[in-house]
Design an enzyme around this catalytic site. Structure first.
Site, PDB file in Angstrom:
ATOM      1  N   HIS A  53     -27.361 -16.097 -11.368  1.00 41.84           N
ATOM      2  CA  HIS A  53     -26.586 -15.986 -10.342  1.00 41.84           C
ATOM      3  C   HIS A  53     -25.228 -16.701 -10.865  1.00 41.84           C
ATOM      4  O   HIS A  53     -24.319 -17.149 -10.055  1.00 41.84           O
ATOM      5  CB  HIS A  53     -27.082 -16.805  -9.314  1.00 41.84           C
ATOM      6  CG  HIS A  53     -27.944 -16.224  -8.414  1.00 41.84           C
ATOM      7  ND1 HIS A  53     -27.620 -15.074  -7.751  1.00 41.84           N
ATOM      8  CD2 HIS A  53     -29.264 -16.570  -8.136  1.00 41.84           C
ATOM      9  CE1 HIS A  53     -28.709 -14.615  -7.219  1.00 41.84           C
ATOM     10  NE2 HIS A  53     -29.773 -15.482  -7.462  1.00 41.84           N
ATOM     11  N   ASP A  61     -31.873 -20.798 -10.551  1.00 42.63           N
ATOM     12  CA  ASP A  61     -32.853 -19.914 -10.109  1.00 42.63           C
ATOM     13  C   ASP A  61     -32.721 -18.596 -10.329  1.00 42.63           C
ATOM     14  O   ASP A  61     -31.671 -18.026 -10.872  1.00 42.63           O
ATOM     15  CB  ASP A  61     -32.884 -19.931  -8.385  1.00 42.63           C
ATOM     16  CG  ASP A  61     -31.647 -19.661  -7.804  1.00 42.63           C
ATOM     17  OD1 ASP A  61     -31.758 -18.663  -6.839  1.00 42.63           O
ATOM     18  OD2 ASP A  61     -30.687 -19.879  -8.283  1.00 42.63           O
ATOM     19  N   GLU A  62     -33.704 -17.658 -10.161  1.00 41.43           N
ATOM     20  CA  GLU A  62     -33.523 -16.449 -10.563  1.00 41.43           C
ATOM     21  C   GLU A  62     -32.713 -15.797 -11.700  1.00 41.43           C
ATOM     22  O   GLU A  62     -31.726 -15.085 -11.672  1.00 41.43           O
ATOM     23  CB  GLU A  62     -32.956 -15.650  -9.198  1.00 41.43           C
ATOM     24  CG  GLU A  62     -33.775 -15.807  -7.983  1.00 41.43           C
ATOM     25  CD  GLU A  62     -33.281 -14.878  -6.589  1.00 41.43           C
ATOM     26  OE1 GLU A  62     -34.234 -14.573  -5.982  1.00 41.43           O
ATOM     27  OE2 GLU A  62     -32.171 -14.815  -6.670  1.00 41.43           O
ATOM     28  N   VAL A  63     -33.075 -16.314 -12.929  1.00 38.94           N
ATOM     29  CA  VAL A  63     -32.534 -15.843 -13.987  1.00 38.94           C
ATOM     30  C   VAL A  63     -33.019 -14.589 -14.365  1.00 38.94           C
ATOM     31  O   VAL A  63     -33.855 -14.357 -15.334  1.00 38.94           O
ATOM     32  CB  VAL A  63     -32.869 -17.151 -15.212  1.00 38.94           C
ATOM     33  CG1 VAL A  63     -31.866 -16.577 -16.444  1.00 38.94           C
ATOM     34  CG2 VAL A  63     -32.456 -18.347 -14.432  1.00 38.94           C
TER      35      VAL A  63
END
Length: 570
Positions: A183, A239-241
């Site tokens: 992100h 998060d959410e790499v």
């Protein structure tokens, strides 16, 4: 002789009094109640379910105070010039009395003006919040080489100071959040940082091996830390790499490290975590947990992350998979994490382009989390530290706005009061309604009435727009005379019978005039809360399409009416 006896008697009385006072002063302090060894005294109204701010401390004797845990916020050491004033056996710093209730403000879209934060921080506190998680993104006033990251409407350094002061006035802990891995669209979209992308075409994730990646993250973290000297907690995102392992650098690393993406992920986040702890040893670090879910216990243990940060388990659906969450908590306990956080959602997690916050959806999410919280006693070596009520404003930097903050205030109130009372029954509902000045109707998904909370005008106006603008526009387009006498074909070739136009022209103009007046007032209300780019985006996404239809239709009808029923153009 009598005088001598009197003097002796007086001396004896004074001596007894002095001895009595001395004994009382020198005796160990005792509380009104005797507490068995090793047990804490009862909380004084500051436990997680109470209505207090959560800032009260547990009353511990010095010898009963538990050892400090590695991921808990520590007291800042005294300055050198004050060190000598502290007694060698002074009581150790005390932990907060119970888990925190933190309201997440996602500022990567529809960031509120400072004036609105001044109005809603006291509201957050009155509803039971104990802190705010500030996800600044491009609203932070980065300096130097990072100045390019600022939004045109970014807060100033003075604004950041004011945010901290406003929070302090409302007894709210400020927790800054800086994304350090995934992100990072707001950073990697800029040409000077595109070489740091994990996937060259996508701005989502950082390449942890690229020269300059660590320096970028450390600079961002340092600048935010410096502007939050009093924060006990710091959230590093992570998060959410998306796309991790896709760059050539990452492929080369994986080739020589058994393809272990989990270890590669942990190498980066632990490096950043250690850097933060070196700069601010007292701070407690937080991380979203989703990337850790697929990493094995042994690999997590080996990384040492459990000695640096606390995982924040996030799930936003109305009905949680309690077994899956149980497995995660057990896993993190086995790894050796001392504390765990949870993350629910009060807005922005029900649809990517949501306009109106669904109360029932978010209430049920919190009722589900209460079941998890009530089960924490079965995990002996990992403690529940707090819950963040997330309020996502966009799913990511490049997606549309979700529902704006004033629209979600009733949902936030319902969710906070549910956590305070352990349910959303009569008492919680009455208190919520008293604070908001409107009647909560979960089944209808609204708070009925004018409302007394800051932003209630925008709340009610968005409700009116979402319910009526498109419907009334569509209804007019379905009018018998419009469908039969003023179609797209008529307007394309500029012909119509003025008599037929007269059957709907007055109604069309009246509808447009009413909405133009309404939108002028709405824009004024929005501009009091949001910056111009937010107002423009919201209007463009939710208003302008229908308003432009009405405006064009009026213009076409007036133009064609002046032709007095002439032949169609070619």
């Amino acid at each position: 002789m009598p005088n001598t006896r009197g003097k002796i008697l007086l001396r004896l009385v004074v001596t007894c009094l002095v001895l009595g006072v001395a004994v009382k002063v020198l005796s160990p302090h005792r509380s009104a109640e005797t507490v068995p060894s090793g047990q804490k005294q009862p909380l004084t109204g500051g436990d997680f379910w109470s209505k207090s701010s959560g800032k009260k401390e547990e009353l511990l004797k010095p010898e009963e105070a538990p050892p400090k845990e590695v991921d808990a916020p520590q007291e800042v050491p005294p300055k050198e010039e004050d060190a000598g004033a502290q007694a060698p056996n002074a009581e150790p710093p005390r932990e907060p009395s119970g888990p925190l209730r933190i309201v997440h403000l996602d500022l990567k879209g529809a960031a509120p003006k400072i004036k609105y934060l001044e109005q809603i921080f006291p509201l957050f506190s009155s509803l039971g919040a104990t802190g705010v998680l500030m996800e600044y993104e491009d609203m932070f006033p980065y300096q130097g080489d990072l100045k390019i990251l600022q939004s045109p409407h970014a807060y100033s350094l003075e604004d950041i100071k004011q945010i901290r002061n406003l929070a302090k006035l409302s007894n709210l802990e400020v927790i800054p959040l800086v994304q350090v891995f995934g992100h990072l669209e707001f950073v990697l979209k800029h040409e000077q940082f595109t070489s740091l992308r994990e996937i060259a075409e996508f701005p989502n994730s950082l390449n942890p091996h690229a020269p300059g990646s660590q320096a970028l993250v450390k600079d961002m973290v340092t600048q935010v830390l410096e502007q939050h000297p009093d924060s006990s907690w710091f959230h590093m995102g992570a998060d959410e790499v998306f796309g991790l392992g896709e760059s050539q650098d990452s492929k080369n690393w994986l080739h020589t490290n058994n393809g272990d993406k989990g270890r590669m992920y942990l190498n980066h986040v632990t490096t950043v975590a250690r850097f933060i702890k070196e700069k601010r040893p007292a701070v407690g670090l937080l991380m979203w947990d989703d990337m850790m879910r697929q990493i094995g216990v042994d690999v997590l243990k080996e990384s040492g992350l459990q000695n640096l940060a606390s995982p924040m388990i996030w799930f936003y659906s109305p009905e949680l998979n309690l077994k899956a969450i149980d497995n995660l908590i057990s896993k993190y306990q086995e790894v050796g994490f001392k504390g765990v956080w949870f993350a629910s959602a009060f807005k922005g997690a029900s649809d990517i382009a949501q306009i109106w916050t669904p109360l029932g959806h978010h209430l049920n999410n919190h009722l589900s989390w209460l079941k998890v919280i009530s089960s924490m006693s079965k995990y002996p070596s990992i403690s529940f530290r707090g819950i963040v009520l997330t309020g996502w404003q966009r799913y990511e930097h490049f997606t549309v706005l979700c529902e704006i903050l004033p629209v979600a205030i009733p949902s936030l109130a319902v969710c906070l009061q549910t956590l305070v009372h352990g349910e959303f029954a009569d008492k919680a509902q009455l208190e919520t309604q008293h604070i908001l000045g409107c009647k909560i109707a979960i089944d209808k998904g609204i708070c009925e009435g004018s409302g007394a909370f800051s932003g209630s005008q925008v709340y009610n106006m968005v409700l009116h727009i979402s319910r009526n603008l498109q419907k009334q526009t569509d209804d007019l387009m379905k009018d018998y005379n419009v469908r039969g006498s003023f179609t797209h074909y008529h307007r394309k070739y500029n012909f119509a019978n003025p008599r037929n136009l007269g059957f709907f022209m007055e109604k069309l103009k009246k509808l447009l005039d009413e909405w133009e007046t309404y939108m002028e007032n709405f824009r004024t209300q929005m501009e009091a809360i949001f910056f111009p780019d937010t107002v423009e985006e919201w209007m463009d996404e939710n208003v302008n399409r229908n308003m432009d239809r009405l405006r064009k239709m009026v213009g076409d009808a007036e133009r064609i009416g002046k032709l007095k029923g002439g032949p169609k153009s070619h």
